[in-house]
Design a protein around this motif. Structure first.
Motif, PDB file in Angstrom:
ATOM      1  N   UNK A   1     -10.306  -2.299   1.297  1.00 42.54           N
ATOM      2  CA  UNK A   1      -9.427  -1.211   1.730  1.00 42.54           C
ATOM      3  C   UNK A   1      -8.074  -1.765   2.183  1.00 42.54           C
ATOM      4  N   UNK A   2      -8.117  -2.858   2.965  1.00 41.86           N
ATOM      5  CA  UNK A   2      -6.867  -3.468   3.427  1.00 41.86           C
ATOM      6  C   UNK A   2      -6.076  -4.031   2.254  1.00 41.86           C
ATOM      7  N   UNK A   3      -6.768  -4.631   1.282  1.00 47.79           N
ATOM      8  CA  UNK A   3      -6.079  -5.184   0.102  1.00 47.79           C
ATOM      9  C   UNK A   3      -5.390  -4.090  -0.698  1.00 47.79           C
ATOM     10  N   UNK A   4      -6.092  -2.936  -0.875  1.00 42.76           N
ATOM     11  CA  UNK A   4      -5.488  -1.820  -1.608  1.00 42.76           C
ATOM     12  C   UNK A   4      -4.280  -1.270  -0.856  1.00 42.76           C
ATOM     13  N   UNK A   5      -4.413  -1.160   0.481  1.00 41.91           N
ATOM     14  CA  UNK A   5      -3.269  -0.688   1.259  1.00 41.91           C
ATOM     15  C   UNK A   5      -2.091  -1.647   1.136  1.00 41.91           C
ATOM     16  N   UNK A   6      -2.387  -2.955   1.148  1.00 38.39           N
ATOM     17  CA  UNK A   6      -1.319  -3.957   1.022  1.00 38.39           C
ATOM     18  C   UNK A   6      -0.631  -3.842  -0.334  1.00 38.39           C
ATOM     19  N   UNK A   7      -1.429  -3.688  -1.418  1.00 39.68           N
ATOM     20  CA  UNK A   7      -0.841  -3.549  -2.749  1.00 39.68           C
ATOM     21  C   UNK A   7       0.027  -2.298  -2.832  1.00 39.68           C
ATOM     22  N   UNK A   8      -0.448  -1.190  -2.223  1.00 39.25           N
ATOM     23  CA  UNK A   8       0.340   0.039  -2.241  1.00 39.25           C
ATOM     24  C   UNK A   8       1.657  -0.147  -1.483  1.00 39.25           C
ATOM     25  N   UNK A   9       1.582  -0.794  -0.339  1.00 41.14           N
ATOM     26  CA  UNK A   9       2.805  -1.056   0.429  1.00 41.14           C
ATOM     27  C   UNK A   9       3.755  -1.976  -0.323  1.00 41.14           C
TER      28      UNK A   9
END
Length: 501
Positions: free
Chosen positions: A414-422
């Motif tokens: 979840x954190x990795x996906x949020x980081x990629x989105x950011x």
């Protein structure tokens, strides 16, 4: 004249003999061949001289032509080079002017950059001084902890060393007692064997001496008896020889009897000598037997010594093996302790990072730490059934052991996906910001009036609703360039959350 000469020759030939005529013809032929050869040599020499002259003339003419052709080419090339030099000089002057303008702008940028660097350097020195003070305090604390741990390790080492020395002394005393007992037992057995051997030798020697003395006394008695009888017979013979002849017959008969008795005694002596030889053979056999027994006892003694040496070598080998095992165990225990300490430090660091991350979580992440699954109910049931099945491959078995980290990987994903989105949103905003900066620079360049701006294309100069300015020019003008953000971390935050307490 020719007729006359011919007549003379013919008259001369007619006067010659046949041999002279043949010799004359031969000389004439040789003279003609020599003349012909001279003519050919003269012709060959003339042709060679002529060929040499022609080659010299050809070489001279070629050199002359090459010289004139080089002069023509030099003139043509000099004209071309002069034109190129003029073009290059003009180009060079134009490039020098452009470079001068660039150097001026770069000097201005460099001055501004030096001012910014001086400010940043002063700020950096202040931060470095603060970090150095903090590091000194931390180093002093670590140094004190190191001395305390070193004192504890020294005390443990001294106690273990004293214990090992006492145990070693006890084992050495036990081994010395065992060696003394074995040596005492061996000496007793050796003394017993020596005493038995000496008693057997004395017994055999006494027995032989007794038999020898007995035989000697018997033979001496018999010899003395016979000698006395012989003397008595000789005296009687001397006394009665002159008296009677009959007495001579009787004495002769007695002499024969005495001879037979002497033969019997000699045979007895022979038998006694044979008995003495048999006894000597027995004595030699007994000596050999005793020697064999001594040899056997010596071999047994050597075998005992070899067995003792083997036992001693095995004991030393076992002691070395135990020492190696103890050393290996000590090293492995120290390595295990270090590894456990490293794992403990790693876990403490992870826990601290988790606490820091927990403070930075949003309300949504605190309420819903795991993302909702996008699988349907049937797909979710299939996944759960696949997880409950026993693994058939080694890699699947290893993965099955880490199934407890499923929630952790969910949060991590979840954190990795949020980081990629950011990151993607950041790239979009950066591109948009770059475009806006480009447009702003073009606008500022269009409203500015200076030599550098007028020498370039103007974005405000529009003809037929078109401009000749590219809109994707990179931003390098310091007037619109965005200042670089400097991240500042407070020392109190570092001490509280990052450095180990």
């Amino acid at each position: 004249m020719p007729a006359k000469k011919k007549g003379k020759k013919s008259g001369k030939l007619s006067k010659m003999t046949e041999e002279e005529r043949v010799l004359y013809e031969e000389q004439k032929r040789l003279a003609e061949e020599e003349m012909k050869k001279k003519k050919e040599d003269m012709l060959t020499q003339f042709l060679k001289d002529k060929l040499t002259k022609e080659e010299r003339a050809t070489k001279f003419n070629m050199n002359k032509l090459n010289h004139q052709w080089r002069n023509i080419m030099r003139e043509s090339k000099s004209k071309e080079l002069k034109k190129d030099i003029e073009i290059l000089s003009q180009t060079f002057e134009r490039i020098v002017d452009r470079k001068d303008a660039t150097i001026k702008s770069l000097a201005k940028d460099l001055q501004e950059a030096e001012e910014q660097y001086a400010m940043a350097f002063r700020s950096h020195l202040q931060n470095v001084d603060g970090l150095i003070d903090l590091q000194k305090k931390r180093t002093e604390k670590l140094f004190e902890e190191y001395h305390e741990e070193l004192q504890i390790i020294r005390e443990e080492f001294d106690s273990e060393r004293q214990l090992m020395i006492e145990q070693h002394n006890i084992e050495m005393n036990d081994i010395a007692d065992i060696l003394f007992a074995m040596e005492q037992n061996f000496n007793e057995r050796e003394n017993e064997a020596k005493s038995e051997f000496q008693s057997l030798i004395d017994e055999i020697r006494n027995k032989d001496m007794e038999e020898k003395h007995g035989l000697r006394h018997t033979l001496q008695d018999k010899v003395e008896d016979l000698w006395q009888k012989f003397d008595q017979a000789l005296k009687n013979y001397n006394a009665t020889t002159a008296d009677r002849k009959s007495e001579f017959e009787r004495l002769k008969k007695r002499d024969d009897d005495s001879a037979r008795e002497i033969d019997d005694q000699m045979r007895k002596l022979q038998r006694i000598g044979d008995q003495i030889a048999v006894l000597k053979a027995k004595m030699v056999a007994n000596a050999k037997e005793c020697e064999e027994r001594n040899k056997q006892l010596k071999e047994e003694r050597e075998g005992m010594l070899a067995h003792f040496q083997d036992l001693k070598a095995q004991m030393n080998k076992l002691r070395d093996a135990e020492r190696d095992k103890l050393t290996k165990l000590t090293l492995e225990s120290n390595a295990a302790i270090k590894e456990l300490k490293r794992q403990q430090e790693k876990v403490e660091t992870i826990l601290k990072l988790a606490e820091m991350s927990r403070k930075l979580e949003t309300e949504e992440e605190k309420v819903l730490p795991f993302y909702a699954s996008s699988l349907t109910n049937e797909e979710q049931e299939d996944v759960e059934a696949a997880v409950l099945e026993p693994p058939s491959q080694p890699l699947a078995a290893v993965m099955h052991e880490y199934s407890a980290l499923e929630n952790f990987w969910k949060r991590f994903n979840k954190v990795t996906l949020d980081k990629l989105a950011l990151d993607k949103e950041k790239q979009t905003l950066v591109a948009e910001n770059q475009q806006l900066r480009t447009l702003l620079k073009q606008y500022l360049d269009g409203i500015s009036v200076n030599d550098e701006i007028l020498s370039q294309v103007n974005p405000l100069f529009i003809v037929n609703n078109k401009t000749n300015v590219k809109l994707n020019v990179p931003v390098v003008d310091p007037r619109v360039k965005r200042p670089v953000a400097q991240t500042v971390v407070e020392a109190a935050h570092v001490v509280k959350h990052v450095l180990p307490s």
